[in-house]
Design a protein around this motif. Structure first.
Motif, PDB file in Angstrom:
ATOM      1  N   GLN A  25       0.744  -1.217   0.133  1.00 22.74           N
ATOM      2  CA  GLN A  25       0.076  -0.065  -0.079  1.00 22.74           C
ATOM      3  C   GLN A  25       0.859   1.233  -0.065  1.00 22.74           C
ATOM      4  O   GLN A  25       0.425   2.350  -0.184  1.00 22.74           O
ATOM      5  CB  GLN A  25      -0.912  -0.188   1.320  1.00 22.74           C
ATOM      6  N   ILE A  26       2.085   1.061   0.039  1.00 22.48           N
ATOM      7  CA  ILE A  26       3.150   2.145   0.065  1.00 22.48           C
ATOM      8  C   ILE A  26       3.149   2.788  -1.265  1.00 22.48           C
ATOM      9  O   ILE A  26       3.571   4.134  -1.702  1.00 22.48           O
ATOM     10  CB  ILE A  26       4.506   2.004   0.588  1.00 22.48           C
ATOM     11  N   TYR A  27       2.860   2.205  -2.374  1.00 26.47           N
ATOM     12  CA  TYR A  27       2.866   2.341  -3.752  1.00 26.47           C
ATOM     13  C   TYR A  27       1.800   3.262  -4.356  1.00 26.47           C
ATOM     14  O   TYR A  27       0.434   2.936  -3.946  1.00 26.47           O
ATOM     15  CB  TYR A  27       3.181   1.291  -4.638  1.00 26.47           C
ATOM     16  N   LYS A  28       2.078   4.228  -5.237  1.00 26.14           N
ATOM     17  CA  LYS A  28       1.117   5.294  -5.788  1.00 26.14           C
ATOM     18  C   LYS A  28       0.515   4.314  -6.938  1.00 26.14           C
ATOM     19  O   LYS A  28       1.206   3.292  -7.393  1.00 26.14           O
ATOM     20  CB  LYS A  28       1.771   6.390  -6.268  1.00 26.14           C
ATOM     21  N   TYR A  29      -0.682   4.542  -7.334  1.00 22.94           N
ATOM     22  CA  TYR A  29      -1.144   3.901  -8.496  1.00 22.94           C
ATOM     23  C   TYR A  29      -1.813   2.617  -8.204  1.00 22.94           C
ATOM     24  O   TYR A  29      -2.441   1.815  -9.032  1.00 22.94           O
ATOM     25  CB  TYR A  29      -0.517   3.917  -9.720  1.00 22.94           C
ATOM     26  N   MET A  30      -1.627   1.869  -7.197  1.00 26.59           N
ATOM     27  CA  MET A  30      -1.701   0.438  -6.928  1.00 26.59           C
ATOM     28  C   MET A  30      -2.966   0.519  -5.764  1.00 26.59           C
ATOM     29  O   MET A  30      -2.501   0.388  -4.345  1.00 26.59           O
ATOM     30  CB  MET A  30      -0.363  -0.326  -6.543  1.00 26.59           C
ATOM     31  N   ASN A  31      -3.960   0.737  -6.205  1.00 26.55           N
ATOM     32  CA  ASN A  31      -5.125   0.762  -5.186  1.00 26.55           C
ATOM     33  C   ASN A  31      -6.046  -0.460  -4.948  1.00 26.55           C
ATOM     34  O   ASN A  31      -6.235  -1.007  -3.781  1.00 26.55           O
ATOM     35  CB  ASN A  31      -5.885   2.066  -5.346  1.00 26.55           C
ATOM     36  N   ILE A  32      -6.394  -1.010  -6.071  1.00 20.42           N
ATOM     37  CA  ILE A  32      -7.324  -2.070  -6.220  1.00 20.42           C
ATOM     38  C   ILE A  32      -6.811  -3.473  -5.582  1.00 20.42           C
ATOM     39  O   ILE A  32      -7.274  -4.133  -4.625  1.00 20.42           O
ATOM     40  CB  ILE A  32      -7.982  -2.486  -7.517  1.00 20.42           C
ATOM     41  N   GLY A  33      -5.531  -3.675  -6.374  1.00 18.62           N
ATOM     42  CA  GLY A  33      -5.114  -5.138  -5.929  1.00 18.62           C
ATOM     43  C   GLY A  33      -4.400  -5.053  -4.663  1.00 18.62           C
ATOM     44  O   GLY A  33      -4.206  -6.080  -3.867  1.00 18.62           O
ATOM     45  N   THR A  34      -4.195  -3.837  -3.795  1.00 19.88           N
ATOM     46  CA  THR A  34      -3.628  -3.786  -2.311  1.00 19.88           C
ATOM     47  C   THR A  34      -4.811  -3.659  -1.552  1.00 19.88           C
ATOM     48  O   THR A  34      -4.522  -3.398  -0.331  1.00 19.88           O
ATOM     49  CB  THR A  34      -2.675  -2.670  -2.335  1.00 19.88           C
ATOM     50  N   ALA A  35      -5.915  -3.407  -1.982  1.00 24.21           N
ATOM     51  CA  ALA A  35      -7.160  -3.407  -1.016  1.00 24.21           C
ATOM     52  C   ALA A  35      -6.932  -2.164  -0.136  1.00 24.21           C
ATOM     53  O   ALA A  35      -7.443  -2.055   0.858  1.00 24.21           O
ATOM     54  CB  ALA A  35      -7.591  -4.514  -0.149  1.00 24.21           C
ATOM     55  N   LYS A  36      -6.593  -1.011  -0.814  1.00 22.93           N
ATOM     56  CA  LYS A  36      -6.094   0.179  -0.073  1.00 22.93           C
ATOM     57  C   LYS A  36      -7.752   0.723   0.249  1.00 22.93           C
ATOM     58  O   LYS A  36      -8.530   0.893  -0.580  1.00 22.93           O
ATOM     59  CB  LYS A  36      -5.739   1.138  -1.005  1.00 22.93           C
ATOM     60  N   ALA A  37      -7.721   1.385   1.454  1.00 23.66           N
ATOM     61  CA  ALA A  37      -8.918   1.875   1.850  1.00 23.66           C
ATOM     62  C   ALA A  37      -9.004   3.249   1.119  1.00 23.66           C
ATOM     63  O   ALA A  37      -8.385   4.162   0.919  1.00 23.66           O
ATOM     64  CB  ALA A  37      -8.887   2.463   3.341  1.00 23.66           C
ATOM     65  N   THR A  38     -10.427   3.504   0.649  1.00 24.40           N
ATOM     66  CA  THR A  38     -10.883   4.835  -0.203  1.00 24.40           C
ATOM     67  C   THR A  38     -10.870   5.730   0.965  1.00 24.40           C
ATOM     68  O   THR A  38     -11.203   5.542   2.156  1.00 24.40           O
ATOM     69  CB  THR A  38     -12.114   4.462  -0.757  1.00 24.40           C
ATOM     70  N   LEU A  39     -10.874   7.121   0.474  1.00 25.12           N
ATOM     71  CA  LEU A  39     -11.238   8.314   1.247  1.00 25.12           C
ATOM     72  C   LEU A  39     -12.560   8.155   2.115  1.00 25.12           C
ATOM     73  O   LEU A  39     -12.630   8.392   3.214  1.00 25.12           O
ATOM     74  CB  LEU A  39     -11.309   9.717   0.577  1.00 25.12           C
ATOM     75  N   GLU A  40     -13.496   7.437   1.168  1.00 25.23           N
ATOM     76  CA  GLU A  40     -15.040   7.300   1.919  1.00 25.23           C
ATOM     77  C   GLU A  40     -15.011   6.323   2.997  1.00 25.23           C
ATOM     78  O   GLU A  40     -15.278   6.401   4.224  1.00 25.23           O
ATOM     79  CB  GLU A  40     -15.878   6.877   0.916  1.00 25.23           C
ATOM     80  N   GLU A  41     -14.007   5.260   2.562  1.00 27.00           N
ATOM     81  CA  GLU A  41     -13.834   4.113   3.916  1.00 27.00           C
ATOM     82  C   GLU A  41     -13.147   4.472   5.011  1.00 27.00           C
ATOM     83  O   GLU A  41     -13.426   4.056   6.027  1.00 27.00           O
ATOM     84  CB  GLU A  41     -13.302   3.019   3.270  1.00 27.00           C
ATOM     85  N   MET A  42     -12.244   5.523   4.766  1.00 28.75           N
ATOM     86  CA  MET A  42     -11.493   6.220   5.816  1.00 28.75           C
ATOM     87  C   MET A  42     -12.362   6.717   7.079  1.00 28.75           C
ATOM     88  O   MET A  42     -11.883   7.110   8.270  1.00 28.75           O
ATOM     89  CB  MET A  42     -10.497   7.188   5.546  1.00 28.75           C
ATOM     90  N   GLU A  43     -13.340   7.541   6.498  1.00 27.44           N
ATOM     91  CA  GLU A  43     -14.364   8.141   7.477  1.00 27.44           C
ATOM     92  C   GLU A  43     -13.559   9.013   8.220  1.00 27.44           C
ATOM     93  O   GLU A  43     -13.931   9.267   9.663  1.00 27.44           O
ATOM     94  CB  GLU A  43     -15.238   7.257   8.363  1.00 27.44           C
ATOM     95  N   ASN A  44     -12.864   9.933   7.617  1.00 25.14           N
ATOM     96  CA  ASN A  44     -12.238  10.986   8.310  1.00 25.14           C
ATOM     97  C   ASN A  44     -11.070  10.637   9.027  1.00 25.14           C
ATOM     98  O   ASN A  44     -10.348  11.570   9.927  1.00 25.14           O
ATOM     99  CB  ASN A  44     -13.017  12.251   8.895  1.00 25.14           C
ATOM    100  N   ILE A  45     -10.686   9.422   9.284  1.00 24.02           N
ATOM    101  CA  ILE A  45      -9.454   8.894  10.150  1.00 24.02           C
ATOM    102  C   ILE A  45      -8.211   9.183   9.496  1.00 24.02           C
ATOM    103  O   ILE A  45      -8.226   8.583   8.273  1.00 24.02           O
ATOM    104  CB  ILE A  45      -9.791   7.532  10.628  1.00 24.02           C
ATOM    105  N   PRO A  46      -7.401   9.931   9.986  1.00 26.83           N
ATOM    106  CA  PRO A  46      -6.117  10.218   9.316  1.00 26.83           C
ATOM    107  C   PRO A  46      -5.260   8.874   8.963  1.00 26.83           C
ATOM    108  O   PRO A  46      -5.295   8.122  10.007  1.00 26.83           O
ATOM    109  CB  PRO A  46      -5.298  11.116  10.320  1.00 26.83           C
ATOM    110  N   HIS A  47      -4.875   8.334   7.750  1.00 29.19           N
ATOM    111  CA  HIS A  47      -3.817   7.321   7.627  1.00 29.19           C
ATOM    112  C   HIS A  47      -2.612   7.686   7.097  1.00 29.19           C
ATOM    113  O   HIS A  47      -2.656   8.625   6.413  1.00 29.19           O
ATOM    114  CB  HIS A  47      -4.690   6.660   6.435  1.00 29.19           C
TER     115      HIS A  47
END
Length: 281
Positions: A25-47
């Motif tokens: 998840q450290i990598y840019k552009y790699m979102n779906i395959g790494t199951a990175k949380a979306t902004l919506e899923e983060m619910e304003n919690i800093p990541h």
């Protein structure tokens, strides 16, 4: 197992901020395959520790440790609680054990030489070299982990001492933090079923297109990032080595195997309190 949603729920209740301990998840552009949380899923919690390097940039465990420790201090200073979330064992261990990383510059000439030997004769060839110069590290490093095999040989050749010499306190627990370590588990059959479902969702979300875009941007399939589970299987499909169905099945199988390895890895640490999430609503 649901780490992301549970960690966000916990963070909301205890003024937590989340540091990702996921080496993909450290990598840019790699979102779906790494199951990175979306902004919506983060619910304003800093990541933190998401999207910090490009897929062709090198990023070591030592880099993770330095950045994560700075974030931990920053979050504490703000009066909040840092929650480290993720399944990359070495990343987690770099914070919870007294690991000392060797400050030895990389030698590209040596790396190219051993990469060439591995390409020509296979990983076993360079692994056998490692077994000769540093049998202790060889026991810890997987035969398929070419990058770490080469790094261990490089350290020996550059310093005359094996990597294991620098990692003598590999299992010494840190006293730097007051740790609460929590492992999430669930019934194996249910876990495998959830893994299969998650892969199907990734495909629907556009994993194939994500991998294709990375290749179109010029990111080579031999990069560490592109060898990640979820990317290498799709690359095999895009290069017409296997069918899409085969690619999906292999991805599911490799993810199940990885989950099993994670459990084996973390069960060695008796500080972890295991919670079976099936026992709670």
């Amino acid at each position: 197992v649901g780490k992301t949603s549970i960690s966000i729920n916990v963070a909301k209740r205890i003024n937590g901020e989340i540091i990702s301990a996921d080496s993909m998840q450290i990598y840019k552009y790699m979102n779906i395959g790494t199951a990175k949380a979306t902004l919506e899923e983060m619910e304003n919690i800093p990541h933190y520790m998401l999207d910090i390097v490009y897929p062709d940039e090198e990023f070591t465990v030592a880099d993770f440790k330095n950045k994560a420790e700075n974030y931990i201090e920053e979050i504490n200073n703000n009066g909040n609680l840092p929650i480290v979330v993720g399944g990359t064992g070495l990343y987690v261990n770099s914070l919870v054990y007294e690991l000392k990383f060797t400050k030895i510059e990389s030698n590209n000439e040596l790396r190219n030489k051993y990469n060439y030997l591995a390409e020509r004769y296979g990983n076993q060839y360079i692994y056998d070299i490692l077994c000769t110069v540093d049998p202790v590290s060889a026991e810890r490093i997987n035969l398929n982990d070419r990058k770490r095999i080469i790094r261990a040989i490089e350290i020996f050749q550059e310093t005359g001492k094996p990597m294991s010499y620098y990692n003598k306190d590999f299992r010494k627990e840190t006293d730097k933090y007051n740790l609460a370590m929590i492992g999430l588990t669930m019934d194996r059959a249910k876990l495998y079923s959830r893994i299969n479902e998650r892969v199907d969702k990734m495909i629907k979300k556009g994993l194939i297109q994500e991998v294709k875009s990375l290749m179109d941007m010029g990111y080579d399939k031999e990069l560490v990032s592109m060898q990640a589970i979820g990317y290498k299987e799709v690359i095999s499909y895009l290069e017409k080595e296997i069918t899409l169905d085969e690619s999906i099945e292999i991805l599911k199988r490799n993810t199940r195997k990885y989950a099993k390895r994670q459990l084996t890895w973390f069960r060695r640490d008796n500080r972890i309190k295991w919670i079976d999430i099936n026992q709670f609503d």
